[in-house]
Scaffold this active site. Sequence first.
Site, PDB file in Angstrom:
ATOM      1  N   LYS A  68       5.673  -7.248  61.928  1.00 14.84           N
ATOM      2  CA  LYS A  68       6.406  -7.936  63.294  1.00 14.84           C
ATOM      3  C   LYS A  68       6.709  -9.619  63.109  1.00 14.84           C
ATOM      4  O   LYS A  68       8.132 -10.298  63.387  1.00 14.84           O
ATOM      5  CB  LYS A  68       5.228  -7.957  64.399  1.00 14.84           C
ATOM      6  CG  LYS A  68       5.609  -6.320  65.254  1.00 14.84           C
ATOM      7  CD  LYS A  68       5.672  -6.487  66.593  1.00 14.84           C
ATOM      8  CE  LYS A  68       5.483  -4.832  66.294  1.00 14.84           C
ATOM      9  NZ  LYS A  68       4.951  -4.827  67.948  1.00 14.84           N
ATOM     10  N   ASN A  90      10.616  -6.776  66.707  1.00 18.37           N
ATOM     11  CA  ASN A  90      10.252  -4.813  66.517  1.00 18.37           C
ATOM     12  C   ASN A  90      11.047  -4.560  66.300  1.00 18.37           C
ATOM     13  O   ASN A  90      11.747  -3.524  66.172  1.00 18.37           O
ATOM     14  CB  ASN A  90       9.244  -5.138  67.787  1.00 18.37           C
ATOM     15  CG  ASN A  90       9.723  -4.378  69.058  1.00 18.37           C
ATOM     16  OD1 ASN A  90      11.794  -4.783  69.147  1.00 18.37           O
ATOM     17  ND2 ASN A  90       9.345  -3.832  70.169  1.00 18.37           N
ATOM     18  N   ASP A 106       9.967  -5.847  73.268  1.00 18.76           N
ATOM     19  CA  ASP A 106       8.722  -5.272  73.995  1.00 18.76           C
ATOM     20  C   ASP A 106       9.039  -6.008  75.915  1.00 18.76           C
ATOM     21  O   ASP A 106       8.640  -5.993  76.552  1.00 18.76           O
ATOM     22  CB  ASP A 106       7.867  -5.996  73.641  1.00 18.76           C
ATOM     23  CG  ASP A 106       6.619  -5.069  72.572  1.00 18.76           C
ATOM     24  OD1 ASP A 106       7.618  -3.913  72.440  1.00 18.76           O
ATOM     25  OD2 ASP A 106       6.540  -5.409  71.630  1.00 18.76           O
ATOM     26  N   ALA A 133      -4.004 -13.612  75.436  1.00 19.07           N
ATOM     27  CA  ALA A 133      -2.737 -14.833  74.720  1.00 19.07           C
ATOM     28  C   ALA A 133      -2.632 -14.380  73.434  1.00 19.07           C
ATOM     29  O   ALA A 133      -1.992 -15.300  73.135  1.00 19.07           O
ATOM     30  CB  ALA A 133      -3.873 -16.092  75.113  1.00 19.07           C
ATOM     31  N   GLY A 135      -0.167 -11.780  71.071  1.00 19.99           N
ATOM     32  CA  GLY A 135       1.153 -11.320  70.858  1.00 19.99           C
ATOM     33  C   GLY A 135       1.842 -10.816  72.295  1.00 19.99           C
ATOM     34  O   GLY A 135       3.018 -11.290  72.506  1.00 19.99           O
TER      35      GLY A 135
END
Length: 282
Positions: A68, A90, A106, A133, A135
């Site tokens: 990614k 993504n 996302d 904290a 991705g």
Amino acid sequence: MTDAPRAFVIGQPIAHTRSPLIHRHWLREYGIAGSYEAVEVAPSGLAAFVEKVRAGAYVGGNVTVPHKEAMFRLMAGGADDTAAAVGAVNTLYRAADGGLAAMNTDIAGFLANLDAGAPGWDRGGGAAVLLGAGGAARGIAYALGTRGVSVHLVNRSRDKAEAIAARLGSGATAHGSDSLPSLLDGASLLVNATSLGMAGKPPLEIDLAPLPRMAVVNDIVYAPLETALLAAARARGNPVVDGLGMLLHQAVPGFAHWFGVTPEVTPALRRVVLADLAEAKR
Ligand code: ATR
């Protein structure tokens, strides 16, 4: 006759991705003569794969671990704000001008899941407490900002929470775990974006006592579907939203771009993925 549109998901390993299940369900549901295939691509083959896509082998597809971030760097020129906010891509698709474009769904998936599971969640007036904290937390913190919700980031390694808060600006603050009780007091949303509580990982240990009972509790972990956090929240009367919806909703924008139909996240789709999760556990 034009060829049936083909979409992909690339990663390494790729056997465990649930994306083919989701997209093939929708292809059947909407009677679309298209395909969605899982392709194992090593990091060394990523640039060549993108060239194949550019040349027209696919209408687009999904990108998963470990590609990614590398895909974001490769696609920097064609990546939108969502990808830039997370520093990761993504989804690839063909833009209106025919060029290859990249996004991170996302963010839309997280928001759509809360909108569906707890309508009005962003009108509570309180802040959100976001645990983690990594991705995933980076995207969620950005998503909350787009709805005008201020965010308290709480993470074991406080420096990572501080880096995210600094990028987001005035709507976000960073804290260590010791501040959690006072942050929960008055919050209108609690999100777990750590890997804690996932099957095979340590449990998330948190005392919900200071959290108002109106606050929505969301876990991005979906295996198990009902995490200890959600069970505890439900038991004390908080509205809860599980993490499976985020996985399903994040797939919507890609499918819409590739196949020209905006698909619906239905109970039937949930059942298909839940059955697969149950199968994988056996
Ligand atoms: P993702 O990309 O899915 O978000 P990640 O980048 O590995 O995954 O992030 C995992 C998150 O879970 C991090 O916030 C991590 O905390 P650290 O930044 O301090 O590593 C958190 N996490 C994982 N294991 C943890 C544990 N045992 N205790 C507390 N937090 C944990």
